[in-house]
Design a protein around this motif. Structure first.
Motif, PDB file in Angstrom:
ATOM      1  N   THR A 716       0.819  -0.993  -0.027  1.00  0.00           N
ATOM      2  CA  THR A 716       0.134  -0.294   0.032  1.00  0.00           C
ATOM      3  C   THR A 716       0.725   1.184   0.002  1.00  0.00           C
ATOM      4  N   PRO A 717       1.488   1.476  -1.094  1.00  0.00           N
ATOM      5  CA  PRO A 717       2.384   2.740  -1.423  1.00  0.00           C
ATOM      6  C   PRO A 717       1.470   3.830  -1.330  1.00  0.00           C
ATOM      7  N   PRO A 718       1.676   5.074  -1.181  1.00  0.00           N
ATOM      8  CA  PRO A 718       3.295   5.552  -1.389  1.00  0.00           C
ATOM      9  C   PRO A 718       3.758   5.562   0.207  1.00  0.00           C
ATOM     10  N   TYR A 719       5.407   5.412   0.407  1.00  0.00           N
ATOM     11  CA  TYR A 719       5.928   5.479   1.544  1.00  0.00           C
ATOM     12  C   TYR A 719       6.968   6.515   1.803  1.00  0.00           C
ATOM     13  N   TYR A 720       7.002   7.341   2.860  1.00  0.00           N
ATOM     14  CA  TYR A 720       7.852   8.309   3.035  1.00  0.00           C
ATOM     15  C   TYR A 720       8.345   8.471   4.362  1.00  0.00           C
ATOM     16  N   VAL A 732       6.744   1.992   8.356  1.00  0.00           N
ATOM     17  CA  VAL A 732       6.798   0.679   8.520  1.00  0.00           C
ATOM     18  C   VAL A 732       6.111  -0.002   7.221  1.00  0.00           C
ATOM     19  N   ILE A 733       6.789  -0.850   6.682  1.00  0.00           N
ATOM     20  CA  ILE A 733       6.260  -1.518   5.378  1.00  0.00           C
ATOM     21  C   ILE A 733       5.723  -3.120   5.812  1.00  0.00           C
ATOM     22  N   ASP A 734       4.566  -3.290   5.669  1.00  0.00           N
ATOM     23  CA  ASP A 734       4.142  -4.602   6.045  1.00  0.00           C
ATOM     24  C   ASP A 734       3.321  -5.243   4.998  1.00  0.00           C
ATOM     25  N   PRO A 735       3.884  -6.150   3.965  1.00  0.00           N
ATOM     26  CA  PRO A 735       3.241  -6.612   2.905  1.00  0.00           C
ATOM     27  C   PRO A 735       2.177  -7.864   3.317  1.00  0.00           C
ATOM     28  N   ASP A 736       1.134  -7.763   2.387  1.00  0.00           N
ATOM     29  CA  ASP A 736       0.165  -8.995   2.573  1.00  0.00           C
ATOM     30  C   ASP A 736       0.654  -9.896   1.479  1.00  0.00           C
ATOM     31  N   VAL A 737       0.917 -11.262   1.830  1.00  0.00           N
ATOM     32  CA  VAL A 737       1.601 -12.388   1.000  1.00  0.00           C
ATOM     33  C   VAL A 737       0.462 -13.408   0.878  1.00  0.00           C
ATOM     34  N   THR A 738       0.330 -13.762  -0.261  1.00  0.00           N
ATOM     35  CA  THR A 738      -0.670 -15.075  -0.604  1.00  0.00           C
ATOM     36  C   THR A 738       0.289 -15.852  -1.435  1.00  0.00           C
ATOM     37  N   GLY A 739      -0.558 -17.129  -1.762  1.00  0.00           N
ATOM     38  CA  GLY A 739       0.235 -17.929  -2.828  1.00  0.00           C
ATOM     39  C   GLY A 739       1.144 -18.928  -2.210  1.00  0.00           C
ATOM     40  N   GLY A 740       1.140 -19.786  -1.143  1.00  0.00           N
ATOM     41  CA  GLY A 740       1.719 -20.664  -0.684  1.00  0.00           C
ATOM     42  C   GLY A 740       1.376 -21.153   0.800  1.00  0.00           C
ATOM     43  N   ASP A 741       1.862 -21.745   1.372  1.00  0.00           N
ATOM     44  CA  ASP A 741       1.723 -22.274   2.710  1.00  0.00           C
ATOM     45  C   ASP A 741       2.552 -21.329   3.848  1.00  0.00           C
ATOM     46  N   ASP A 761      12.202 -11.427   8.510  1.00  0.00           N
ATOM     47  CA  ASP A 761      11.163 -10.763   9.004  1.00  0.00           C
ATOM     48  C   ASP A 761      10.134 -10.485   7.916  1.00  0.00           C
ATOM     49  N   THR A 762       8.656 -10.273   8.106  1.00  0.00           N
ATOM     50  CA  THR A 762       7.734  -9.977   7.463  1.00  0.00           C
ATOM     51  C   THR A 762       7.895  -8.564   6.891  1.00  0.00           C
ATOM     52  N   ALA A 763       7.685  -7.650   8.106  1.00  0.00           N
ATOM     53  CA  ALA A 763       7.680  -6.229   8.091  1.00  0.00           C
ATOM     54  C   ALA A 763       8.963  -5.685   7.992  1.00  0.00           C
ATOM     55  N   GLN A 764       9.232  -4.404   7.569  1.00  0.00           N
ATOM     56  CA  GLN A 764      10.552  -3.544   7.665  1.00  0.00           C
ATOM     57  C   GLN A 764      10.373  -2.315   8.230  1.00  0.00           C
ATOM     58  N   TYR A 765      11.193  -1.574   8.965  1.00  0.00           N
ATOM     59  CA  TYR A 765      10.842  -0.367   9.499  1.00  0.00           C
ATOM     60  C   TYR A 765      12.114   0.405   8.791  1.00  0.00           C
ATOM     61  N   ILE A 766      11.723   1.469   8.018  1.00  0.00           N
ATOM     62  CA  ILE A 766      12.631   2.060   6.969  1.00  0.00           C
ATOM     63  C   ILE A 766      12.864   3.366   7.510  1.00  0.00           C
ATOM     64  N   GLN A 767      14.083   4.081   7.639  1.00  0.00           N
ATOM     65  CA  GLN A 767      14.515   5.410   7.897  1.00  0.00           C
ATOM     66  C   GLN A 767      15.083   6.134   6.835  1.00  0.00           C
ATOM     67  N   ILE A 768      15.495   5.530   5.795  1.00  0.00           N
ATOM     68  CA  ILE A 768      16.324   6.141   5.016  1.00  0.00           C
ATOM     69  C   ILE A 768      15.596   5.945   3.637  1.00  0.00           C
ATOM     70  N   PRO A 769      15.546   7.064   2.977  1.00  0.00           N
ATOM     71  CA  PRO A 769      14.738   6.996   1.538  1.00  0.00           C
ATOM     72  C   PRO A 769      15.477   6.407   0.524  1.00  0.00           C
ATOM     73  N   ASP A 770      15.163   5.542  -0.106  1.00  0.00           N
ATOM     74  CA  ASP A 770      16.056   4.712  -1.127  1.00  0.00           C
ATOM     75  C   ASP A 770      14.824   3.637  -1.915  1.00  0.00           C
ATOM     76  N   LEU A 789       9.280   1.860  -3.305  1.00  0.00           N
ATOM     77  CA  LEU A 789      10.228   2.922  -3.361  1.00  0.00           C
ATOM     78  C   LEU A 789       9.835   3.790  -1.972  1.00  0.00           C
ATOM     79  N   VAL A 790      10.695   4.168  -1.135  1.00  0.00           N
ATOM     80  CA  VAL A 790      10.589   5.087   0.158  1.00  0.00           C
ATOM     81  C   VAL A 790      11.254   6.368  -0.360  1.00  0.00           C
TER      82      VAL A 790
END
Length: 886
Positions: A716-720, A732-741, A761-770, A789-790
């Motif tokens: 669910t971007p955008p991320y700033y 906080v970027i926490d993707p929702d993933v399906t298509g497997g067990d 880990d599933t989620a990532q906490y990003i502090q640097i734009p990149d 894109l952050v």
């Protein structure tokens, strides 16, 4: 004796020629083989040396002589040191060979005249002495080694493999290797050429069957391979398609075999030919073909001068000939029971409809050897090495047998053979042929010694001398490494009539130190009534799977004892020992020996279809490729898929549209190669020539490929990230993933540097734009990649109270805000009248209007502003209400 009339005249002449040579050799005490000029040529353009050497073999048959110096009379330097010598004569002529040696009566010189013959013209197929060809099936192919190029064809004799034909040409209709040996009728010198013929989409004829061991008095042990039909691993990322089902988890189980004519108490030798079928076997005296009939020579004589009472004094070695189909000739090494002379005879399987005849008999090789012979392959399988040991010393003799003939070297190491117990028994190599073991008796104690080979120096060195803890007699006899060399098994062969006990021992070589190994020896079995003999892993077929059982001969037994798990450490239960009373029936009686089994190089020719796939994940490309279909004939491939898509080409890439099994179909059209294309190699002209080629065959194949699910990533971007904050708050970027067990996540920077070490880990906490990379892999080993894109930017944030109390704890309407610009705040009463307005958010409302308190109640507010980092967003609005409590 079975020898066809078409062979008899030719081979009778050959035998008379050989017999004359033998008479001269024995008169002079110097044996010599057929002498022909060296067969080497230098290409005038490249300087490369081609051809096949023709060694002439010499041997001094005087068993009392020592210190040999050979002069071959052709200007080459004299050579010394060996009773046997291999020499290469450079040109046809008659030479006087001189041997200076030492005898009990003093120095002695012997001479003999050797006529070196000229070579015939080199036979060629497609202009090469060794080549291959592919032709269309359905039409036979005539093989002609000379065509119209040789004006002296009447001076030549021909011998073809595998059928034994003696005509100038042969016509073949099945895939396989074919070779012709061309003899000069006068000199009997010969040259050979071979061609591997592949008939398009027609497999080679083959023999084979179960491996069998023949030994003792008619004893037969057969190994039957059993296993389930292997289904292709549908989840495998790559694999073959259009292939035939194969057996999976093959296990070779011993079963009773048929009868055989052997009657020996000691070792035998067997060889399996290129087709995998039994070629012949011997006890050192008689040789029997695969139909259990005695193999004879051209005069009807079949008996060799071997010793069928020696423990390990017979061996079969495939004979390496240049430009031949391996193998049509074999050495049979035997030790003479009266003289102790080691000699070889040669069996040629081109005769007697592939059953063979003896073409050389009792060629002398060595004196003073113990009853132990062992064979290993050398030079990457291009040759073989026979090892013997001096009867009374500590010298090993290594005889290399390849296209250079028989070359001997010697090395002294290990304990000397000072007694009959050491001279008896077995020498054995490890399965990787890098270790050698022997049993010896030293000062009345049984030992095994282990030697390691150094490929850099070509020398052996002793690494272990292990005391077995059992005094002699009884003495050490049988030896066998397990498959990974962690253990050596040994038998102590005791004579029950002399009150001796037999033992089967497990020796833990992995303990390294001699004393530690000795203390760790396990007694697997012992018997005061049975005499234990040879032990051997089986089957010996190099194509056999791992996990072989270990078999032990018991003298006079009608069954065979064996170990089911020789790779396990421990006593009888741990290794699964089956005693002779419960062993496999042999349909005969065992002696002390087991057969030494040799396998010739296997023929793998045939014109089948090979195709592979790579990639079977949903929404990803699958690569399909056909390989070597009737190569080098041109072929066209049409691929058809379930959704109606068609593609042309040997290599195609296709994305399958659905999960699960997807059908594929390939129609392969093979074309006869144009004769013009054989001469002209031009990319543009070949396209025109292709239009003139006729169709050879059309092959239609069908199969299915299983497509596995791939992960589906929802973001669910955008991320700033706001760099104005201190400290910087991570997004906080926490993707929702399906298509497997289950899933594994790998987050990386744009440079490919992982963001986390350890669990993904599933989620990532990003502090640097990149730009960040997310790779998700599911339990089907399919992966999906996403780019995240952050950006640098401060998102406005406002937080309003729901109530305030003028004159109380919260006297004013104040609120939190940041990253806003050009703000305007309006507060309304219930009738829509503005009671407060400001463009400075630090100015707070105290709940009054024109200096007078407003009534208790709900007041609406509207805040408008610009986002300080996002002016393109336009005016932002916040609407809400607040209670005034008094």
């Amino acid at each position: 004796m079975r020898i066809s009339p078409k062979h008899f005249m030719f081979f009778g002449l050959l035998w008379i020629f050989s017999l004359a040579g033998l008479k001269e050799g024995y008169a002079q005490s110097i044996y010599t083989s057929k002498a022909c000029a060296i067969d080497l040529e230098r290409d005038p353009n490249t300087g490369q040396i081609t051809g096949c050497p023709n060694p002439t073999y010499f041997f001094d048959q005087d068993s009392t002589s020592t210190n040999w110096i050979w002069n071959f009379g052709d200007g080459s330097p004299t050579v010394g040191g060996n009773r046997s010598q291999t020499h290469f004569f450079q040109a046809p002529n008659t030479y006087t060979v001189t041997l200076l040696k030492t005898t009990p009566s003093g120095p002695q010189t012997e001479t003999m005249s050797v006529t070196v013959g000229a070579m015939p013209q080199q036979p060629l197929f497609n202009g090469q002495p060794s080549t291959d060809t592919t032709v269309c099936s359905g039409s036979p192919l005539t093989l002609n080694p000379f065509g119209l190029t040789n004006p002296t064809l009447n001076n030549y004799d021909y011998l073809w493999f595998p059928g034994g034909d003696t005509t100038k040409t042969i016509t073949v209709d099945s895939s396989g290797c074919y070779s012709v040996e061309v003899f000069d009728k006068v000199t009997r010198c010969s040259r050979t050429a071979k061609i591997t013929v592949n008939f398009c989409y027609k497999p080679a004829s083959s023999g084979g069957g179960n491996e069998r061991w023949y030994f003792g008095n008619g004893a037969t042990l057969e190994f039957q391979g059993t296993g389930e039909i292997a289904e292709r691993d549908s989840l495998a990322e790559s694999g073959s398609v259009f292939g035939e089902a194969e057996q999976d988890s093959v296990v070779y189980q011993p079963i009773p075999g048929g009868s055989n004519p052997l009657n020996t108490n000691s070792a035998t030798a067997m060889v399996y030919g290129p087709s995998g079928a039994l070629a012949f076997y011997t006890d050192g005296v008689n040789i029997y073909d695969g139909n259990d009939e005695q193999i004879l020579d051209s005069l009807g004589v079949g008996t060799l001068s071997g010793n069928n009472t020696a423990s390990q004094a017979v061996a079969i070695v495939p004979k390496s000939n240049c430009n031949e189909c391996p193998h049509h000739q074999y050495y049979v090494f035997t030790k003479d029971k009266d003289t102790g002379l080691l000699s070889y005879s040669v069996i040629d399987l081109r005769y007697n409809d592939g059953r063979g005849i003896i073409i050389e008999r009792n060629v002398p090789v060595a004196y003073d050897i113990a009853d132990k012979l062992a064979v290993r392959s050398v030079n990457d399988g291009a040759g073989f090495e026979l090892i013997t040991h001096s009867e009374n010393g500590s010298e090993f003799q290594f005889m290399t047998l390849d296209t250079l003939g028989l070359i001997t070297r010697r090395q002294t190491f290990g304990a000397p053979y000072l007694n009959g117990e050491s001279q008896n028994g077995y020498l054995v190599y490890s399965t990787d042929q890098e270790l050698l073991a022997q049993g010896v008796v030293i000062n009345g104690q049984n030992y095994v010694q282990i030697f390691a080979f150094d490929p850099n120096t070509g020398q052996w060195s002793q690494i272990n001398s292990i005391e077995l803890g059992i005094a002699a007699p009884p003495s050490v006899f049988g030896l066998s490494f397990n498959e990974d060399n962690r253990f050596l098994y040994a038998t102590i062969s005791g004579n029950p009539s002399a009150g001796e006990t037999s033992y089967l021992l497990q020796i833990p070589l992995f303990l390294v130190d001699d004393a530690t190994i000795s203390s760790g020896i396990e007694i697997i079995s012992s018997s005061a009534t049975d005499q234990y003999g040879a032990i051997q892993l089986g089957p010996q077929n190099p194509q056999a799977p791992q996990g072989k059982q270990l078999y032990m001969a018991v003298n006079g037994g009608s069954q065979i004892a064996y170990i089911q798990e020789p790779d396990f450490q421990g006593g009888p239960a741990a290794v699964g020992f089956i005693d002779v009373a419960n062993g496999v029936d042999l349909n005969g009686t065992s002696g002390l020996g087991l057969p030494t089994v040799a396998y010739a190089a296997q023929n793998q020719e045939g014109g089948g279809v090979s195709a592979t796939y790579f990639g079977n994940c949903f929404n990803s490309t699958t690569a399909l490729e056909t390989q070597n279909i009737c190569d080098p004939m041109r072929n066209e491939v049409l691929w058809e898929f379930e959704d109606g898509t068609t593609m042309k080409g040997q290599n195609v890439n296709y994305t399958f549209p659905k999960l699960g099994w997807n059908k594929i179909k390939a129609t392969i059209t093979v074309y006869n190669t144009s004769q013009v294309k054989r001469v002209i190699d031009n990319a543009i002209l070949n396209q025109i020539i292709n239009l003139t080629e006729t169709e050879c065959t059309e092959i239609v194949l069908e199969d299915s490929i299983y497509i596995k699910p791939s992960p589906e990533i929802s973001l669910t971007p955008p991320y700033y990230v706001c760099l104005r904050d201190n400290p910087v708050e991570p997004v906080v970027i926490d993707p929702d993933v399906t298509g497997g067990d289950t899933f594994e996540y790998l987050w990386q920077t744009s440079l490919g540097v992982p963001l986390t070490v350890g669990p993904r880990d599933t989620a990532q906490y990003i502090q640097i734009p990149d730009t960040y990379l997310l790779d998700v892999e599911n339990n089907f080993e399919c992966s999906t990649q996403e780019t995240v894109l952050v950006e640098s930017g401060c998102i406005p944030d406002t937080q309003f109270p729901t109530a305030f109390t003028p004159g109380g704890m919260n006297p004013t309407f104040s609120f939190y805000y940041k990253h806003t610009d050009n703000p305007n705040l309006k507060i309304y009463n219930r009738w829509g009248e503005i009671v407060f307005e400001t463009n400075n958010l630090d100015t707070t409302w105290n709940g009054t209007l024109k200096g007078s308190p407003v009534p208790t109640g709900v007041y609406a507010y509207v805040l408008t502003y610009d986002a300080i980092d996002f002016p393109n967003w336009g005016r932002q609005k916040e609407v809400g209400s607040v209670w005034i409590l008094r």
